[in-house]
Design a protein around this motif. Structure first.
Motif, mmCIF file in Angstrom:
data_model
loop_
_atom_site.group_PDB
_atom_site.id
_atom_site.type_symbol
_atom_site.label_atom_id
_atom_site.label_comp_id
_atom_site.label_asym_id
_atom_site.label_seq_id
_atom_site.Cartn_x
_atom_site.Cartn_y
_atom_site.Cartn_z
ATOM 1 N N GLU A 40 3.401 7.774 0.668
ATOM 2 C CA GLU A 40 2.193 7.083 0.249
ATOM 3 C C GLU A 40 2.257 6.802 -1.259
ATOM 4 O OE1 GLU A 40 0.291 6.562 2.941
ATOM 5 O OE2 GLU A 40 -1.019 5.235 1.806
ATOM 6 N N ARG A 41 2.719 7.782 -2.023
ATOM 7 C CA ARG A 41 2.796 7.620 -3.487
ATOM 8 C C ARG A 41 3.815 6.547 -3.850
ATOM 9 N NH1 ARG A 41 3.680 13.105 -6.484
ATOM 10 N NH2 ARG A 41 5.673 12.874 -5.464
ATOM 11 N N ALA A 42 4.964 6.574 -3.154
ATOM 12 C CA ALA A 42 5.998 5.568 -3.434
ATOM 13 C C ALA A 42 5.475 4.165 -3.145
ATOM 14 C CB ALA A 42 7.240 5.862 -2.600
ATOM 15 N N MET A 43 4.702 4.020 -2.053
ATOM 16 C CA MET A 43 4.162 2.697 -1.710
ATOM 17 C C MET A 43 3.163 2.238 -2.758
ATOM 18 S SD MET A 43 3.801 2.445 2.412
ATOM 19 C CE MET A 43 2.692 3.788 2.676
ATOM 20 N N ARG A 44 2.352 3.170 -3.263
ATOM 21 C CA ARG A 44 1.361 2.799 -4.283
ATOM 22 C C ARG A 44 2.052 2.380 -5.578
ATOM 23 N NH1 ARG A 44 -3.926 4.101 -2.840
ATOM 24 N NH2 ARG A 44 -4.466 3.218 -4.843
ATOM 25 N N ARG A 45 3.161 3.070 -5.893
ATOM 26 C CA ARG A 45 3.872 2.761 -7.136
ATOM 27 C C ARG A 45 4.821 1.590 -6.984
ATOM 28 N NH1 ARG A 45 5.900 8.822 -8.645
ATOM 29 N NH2 ARG A 45 3.961 9.665 -9.498
ATOM 30 N N GLY A 46 5.033 1.148 -5.741
ATOM 31 C CA GLY A 46 5.975 0.065 -5.498
ATOM 32 C C GLY A 46 7.418 0.502 -5.608
ATOM 33 N N GLU A 47 7.652 1.829 -5.413
ATOM 34 C CA GLU A 47 9.028 2.337 -5.458
ATOM 35 C C GLU A 47 9.640 2.309 -4.063
ATOM 36 O OE1 GLU A 47 8.372 6.251 -6.883
ATOM 37 O OE2 GLU A 47 8.120 5.644 -8.971
ATOM 38 N N ASP A 48 10.958 2.619 -4.013
ATOM 39 C CA ASP A 48 11.613 2.768 -2.708
ATOM 40 C C ASP A 48 11.043 3.993 -2.018
ATOM 41 O OD1 ASP A 48 13.179 0.615 -3.169
ATOM 42 O OD2 ASP A 48 14.915 1.760 -3.876
ATOM 43 N N LEU A 49 11.045 3.990 -0.676
ATOM 44 C CA LEU A 49 10.581 5.169 0.049
ATOM 45 C C LEU A 49 11.578 6.296 -0.157
ATOM 46 C CD1 LEU A 49 9.253 3.720 3.401
ATOM 47 C CD2 LEU A 49 7.983 4.359 1.363
ATOM 48 N N PRO A 50 11.087 7.548 -0.235
ATOM 49 C CA PRO A 50 11.995 8.664 -0.481
ATOM 50 C C PRO A 50 12.991 8.857 0.662
ATOM 51 C CG PRO A 50 9.793 9.442 0.076
ATOM 52 C CD PRO A 50 9.685 7.972 -0.110
ATOM 53 N N ALA A 51 14.246 9.093 0.310
ATOM 54 C CA ALA A 51 15.251 9.426 1.319
ATOM 55 C C ALA A 51 15.107 10.901 1.634
ATOM 56 C CB ALA A 51 16.646 9.134 0.785
ATOM 57 N N GLU A 84 -3.291 6.397 -8.976
ATOM 58 C CA GLU A 84 -2.156 5.645 -9.526
ATOM 59 C C GLU A 84 -1.760 4.480 -8.627
ATOM 60 O OE1 GLU A 84 1.480 7.879 -9.653
ATOM 61 O OE2 GLU A 84 0.567 9.489 -8.503
ATOM 62 N N GLY A 85 -1.150 3.499 -9.250
ATOM 63 C CA GLY A 85 -0.623 2.359 -8.514
ATOM 64 C C GLY A 85 -1.715 1.518 -7.869
ATOM 65 N N THR A 86 -1.279 0.659 -6.943
ATOM 66 C CA THR A 86 -2.220 -0.211 -6.252
ATOM 67 C C THR A 86 -2.203 0.121 -4.770
ATOM 68 O OG1 THR A 86 -0.429 -1.799 -6.060
ATOM 69 C CG2 THR A 86 -1.982 -2.158 -7.850
ATOM 70 N N THR A 87 -3.323 -0.110 -4.118
ATOM 71 C CA THR A 87 -3.420 0.190 -2.697
ATOM 72 C C THR A 87 -2.517 -0.756 -1.915
ATOM 73 O OG1 THR A 87 -5.709 0.820 -3.055
ATOM 74 C CG2 THR A 87 -5.023 0.475 -0.780
ATOM 75 N N PRO A 88 -1.577 -0.214 -1.106
ATOM 76 C CA PRO A 88 -0.704 -1.094 -0.317
ATOM 77 C C PRO A 88 -1.476 -1.674 0.863
ATOM 78 C CG PRO A 88 -0.232 1.198 0.171
ATOM 79 C CD PRO A 88 -1.275 1.207 -0.898
ATOM 80 N N ASP A 89 -0.892 -2.645 1.520
ATOM 81 C CA ASP A 89 -1.437 -3.187 2.769
ATOM 82 C C ASP A 89 -1.759 -2.003 3.692
ATOM 83 O OD1 ASP A 89 -1.771 -4.258 5.331
ATOM 84 O OD2 ASP A 89 -0.388 -5.914 4.940
ATOM 85 N N TYR A 90 -2.992 -1.966 4.220
ATOM 86 C CA TYR A 90 -3.407 -0.795 5.000
ATOM 87 C C TYR A 90 -2.523 -0.554 6.215
ATOM 88 C CZ TYR A 90 -5.568 -3.629 8.660
ATOM 89 O OH TYR A 90 -5.770 -4.489 9.692
ATOM 90 N N ARG A 91 -1.850 -1.637 6.687
ATOM 91 C CA ARG A 91 -0.987 -1.447 7.857
ATOM 92 C C ARG A 91 0.203 -0.549 7.542
ATOM 93 N NH1 ARG A 91 -0.741 -7.658 9.474
ATOM 94 N NH2 ARG A 91 -0.848 -7.761 7.221
#
Lengths: 132, 111
Positions: free
Chosen positions: A92-103, A21-28
């Motif tokens: 990791e999932r939130a970054m792929r989906r472009g969501e906010d990071l989980p609190a 799912e989603g797109t691969t974020p910047d590897y950094r």
């Protein structure tokens, strides 16, 4: 709710499925997430070392107290380890989906536990309760 | 000064100036070192008051440490690529398993 939990647990053991799912974020960003994961793993390992050390070195304490403290530390270590993997997957999932990071409330819980333990130790030392 | 550090020839991909892969593999190294502390404590018990259980526990701990070392080593190899991918199951589940085995070792020491 149960489906969501089992889905997340499956991702612990098969993180390659995150790529579906989603797109691969910047590897950094992924590497930063990995280092956070490792920092939590080290926290867990420090708690394990603490658990073993308490049992070995605090021999002045009564058996029950010593074992109790050690078990609390080891249980905390298990909690930290599971949480490390879980939080890594969720970030990791939130970054792929472009969501906010989980609190998360977990750091506050751990900090409160540590502060409480420190106050307890201060009280024991000041009142001279240990091993007398 | 022009840009970040360029390693090797012009065909080689330019490494990340933030040294992210290096920082990450150092984090793996730190983690294996932290693990070694617990294993050393377990080994101390096995040597100071040798009982069957303590020796087995220390052996298990050493095995978990080797497992983590191999996991870290493989991940560090993967980090050497120009665009390292995310961790795989070997890293997430493997690391978790090593920590859980060590917790078990700690539990055996209490008996």
């Amino acid at each position: 709710m149960r489906d969501r939990i089992s889905e997340t647990v499956r991702l612990w053991f098969a993180p390659q499925r995150l790529r579906d799912e989603g797109t691969t974020p910047d590897y950094r960003f992924s590497l930063a997430n990995e280092r956070t994961f490792l920092a939590w793993i080290r926290t867990a390992l420090a708690l394990v070392a603490g658990g073993i050390a308490v049992d070995q070195f605090l021999t002045d304490l009564r058996w029950g107290v010593r074992t109790g403290v050690a078990i609390v530390l080891l249980a905390g270590a298990a909690l930290c380890a599971f949480r490390a993997v879980n939080h890594w997957v969720r970030c990791e999932r939130a970054m792929r989906r472009g969501e906010d990071l989980p609190a998360s409330r977990f750091p506050v819980l751990l900090a409160s536990g540590t502060a409480l333990a420190a106050l307890l130790v201060i009280a024991v030392v000041v009142l001279g309760l240990a091993g007398r | 000064m022009t840009g970040g550090p360029t390693v090797g020839g012009p065909d080689e991909p330019v490494r990340d100036p933030g040294a992210q892969p290096e920082r990450t593999w150092l984090a793996w190294r730190r983690t294996t070192l932290s693990c070694a502390v617990s294993v050393a404590l377990a080994a101390r018990v096995a040597l100071a008051e040798p009982s069957g259980l303590a020796v087995v526990a220390a052996g298990l701990g050493a095995l978990a440490w080797v497992g983590l070392l191999v996991t870290a080593h493989r991940r560090i190899g993967a980090l050497a690529q120009a665009r390292p991918g995310t961790m795989g199951a070997a890293q997430t589940a493997g690391t978790l398993l090593c920590v859980l085995v060590l917790i078990g070792v700690g539990g055996m020491m209490l008996v």
